[in-house]
Design an enzyme around this catalytic site. Structure first.
Site, PDB file in Angstrom:
ATOM      1  N   GLN A 262      -2.661 -12.489  -0.593  1.00 25.00           N
ATOM      2  CA  GLN A 262      -1.541 -12.457   0.355  1.00 25.00           C
ATOM      3  C   GLN A 262      -1.505 -13.690   1.258  1.00 25.00           C
ATOM      4  OE1 GLN A 262      -2.495  -8.187   1.661  1.00 25.00           O
ATOM      5  NE2 GLN A 262      -0.267  -8.304   1.798  1.00 25.00           N
TER       6      GLN A 262
ATOM      7  N   HIS B  29      -4.209  -5.549  -4.911  1.00 27.63           N
ATOM      8  CA  HIS B  29      -3.826  -6.957  -4.696  1.00 27.63           C
ATOM      9  C   HIS B  29      -4.782  -7.892  -5.432  1.00 27.63           C
ATOM     10  CE1 HIS B  29      -0.437  -6.998  -1.993  1.00 27.63           C
ATOM     11  NE2 HIS B  29      -1.020  -6.250  -1.082  1.00 27.63           N
TER      12      HIS B  29
ATOM     13  N   HIS C  70      -4.777   0.110  -2.120  1.00 29.93           N
ATOM     14  CA  HIS C  70      -3.691  -0.863  -2.009  1.00 29.93           C
ATOM     15  C   HIS C  70      -4.245  -2.293  -2.070  1.00 29.93           C
ATOM     16  CE1 HIS C  70       0.262  -2.201  -0.078  1.00 29.93           C
ATOM     17  NE2 HIS C  70      -0.507  -3.271   0.023  1.00 29.93           N
ATOM     18  N   GLU C  71      -5.299  -2.549  -1.304  1.00 30.00           N
ATOM     19  CA  GLU C  71      -5.842  -3.916  -1.229  1.00 30.00           C
ATOM     20  C   GLU C  71      -6.595  -4.300  -2.517  1.00 30.00           C
ATOM     21  OE1 GLU C  71      -4.625  -5.615   1.058  1.00 30.00           O
ATOM     22  OE2 GLU C  71      -3.981  -3.980   2.358  1.00 30.00           O
TER      23      GLU C  71
ATOM     24  N   CYS D  83       3.486  -3.044   3.295  1.00 28.12           N
ATOM     25  CA  CYS D  83       2.663  -4.174   2.847  1.00 28.12           C
ATOM     26  C   CYS D  83       3.145  -5.421   3.577  1.00 28.12           C
ATOM     27  CB  CYS D  83       2.831  -4.361   1.338  1.00 28.12           C
ATOM     28  SG  CYS D  83       1.932  -5.778   0.680  1.00 28.12           S
ATOM     29  N   LEU D  84       2.208  -6.210   4.079  1.00 27.27           N
ATOM     30  CA  LEU D  84       2.589  -7.411   4.830  1.00 27.27           C
ATOM     31  C   LEU D  84       3.319  -8.430   3.954  1.00 27.27           C
ATOM     32  CD1 LEU D  84      -0.578  -7.906   7.073  1.00 27.27           C
ATOM     33  CD2 LEU D  84       1.624  -6.896   7.717  1.00 27.27           C
TER      34      LEU D  84
ATOM     35  N   GLY E 103      -4.692  -3.889   6.601  1.00 22.20           N
ATOM     36  CA  GLY E 103      -5.415  -4.465   5.468  1.00 22.20           C
ATOM     37  C   GLY E 103      -4.740  -5.755   5.039  1.00 22.20           C
TER      38      GLY E 103
HETATM   39 ZN   LIG Z   1      -0.173  -5.233   0.447  1.00 19.49          ZN
END
Ligand SMILES: [Zn+2]
Length: 173
Positions: A53, A141, A137-138, A95-96, A48
């Site tokens: 991000q 963000h 999670h996304e 998480c990236l 994701g």
């Molecule tokens: Zn993340």
């Protein structure tokens, strides 16, 4: 397509509420951004990726939690809205924007989410397990919330210490 730079915590854009995407924004430019986001996510090995991000402060994310047979499952969520949740799951999350950090996070087991697709059509998905975790999670963000905020206090303190260590060794910029 060129890949985008993924920003890392604590970049301010990650902690900022994203702007809704207006009807006039649907079109080739948004499609190109989404294409680049998928490519960037695959290159980074994620499932994701949300617009903040890649330093775009908007309510948009892409995800691909592959089907059991490994087939692609590309989904785009524009202006996502969590309609309802139920149940509970406890598991490791990454998480990236937090490279190398994995921590236990409690999430809802099932989520019903409304959004628009890349063409602006209204969509609704009923998702469970990893897909539900990923959506929650996304969507966070898009609200300027990172998974650090969803950890227990103890785990958050541990995570912050680990981030400091990674920053000191240059593995986190
Ligand atoms: Zn993340």
């Amino acid at each position: 397509m060129p890949s985008l730079k993924i920003v890392h915590y604590p970049e301010p854009v990650l902690l900022t509420v994203g702007k809704p995407i207006g009807d006039e924004e649907f079109g080739p430019e948004l499609e190109a951004l989404v294409g680049n986001m998928f490519e960037t996510m695959y290159q980074a090995g994620g499932v994701g990726l949300a617009a903040p991000q890649v330093a775009v402060s908007k309510r948009l994310f892409v995800m691909d939690v592959p089907h059991e047979d490994g087939a692609r499952n590309k989904l785009v969520f524009v202006n996502p809205e969590i309609v309802s949740v139920e149940g509970e799951q406890i598991g490791d999350e990454g998480c990236l924007s937090f490279p190398g950090l994995y921590q236990v996070v409690k999430r809802d087991m099932r989520v019903i989410v409304k959004a628009q697709d890349i063409k602006g059509n209204l969509i609704e998905h009923d998702l469970t397990d990893l897909s539900a975790r990923c959506v929650l999670h996304e969507a966070d963000h898009c609200d300027g919330i990172v998974f650090l905020d969803r950890m227990t206090k103890l785990k958050r303190e541990m995570a912050k210490r680990k981030i400091k260590r990674l920053q000191n060794t240059g593995k986190w910029e």
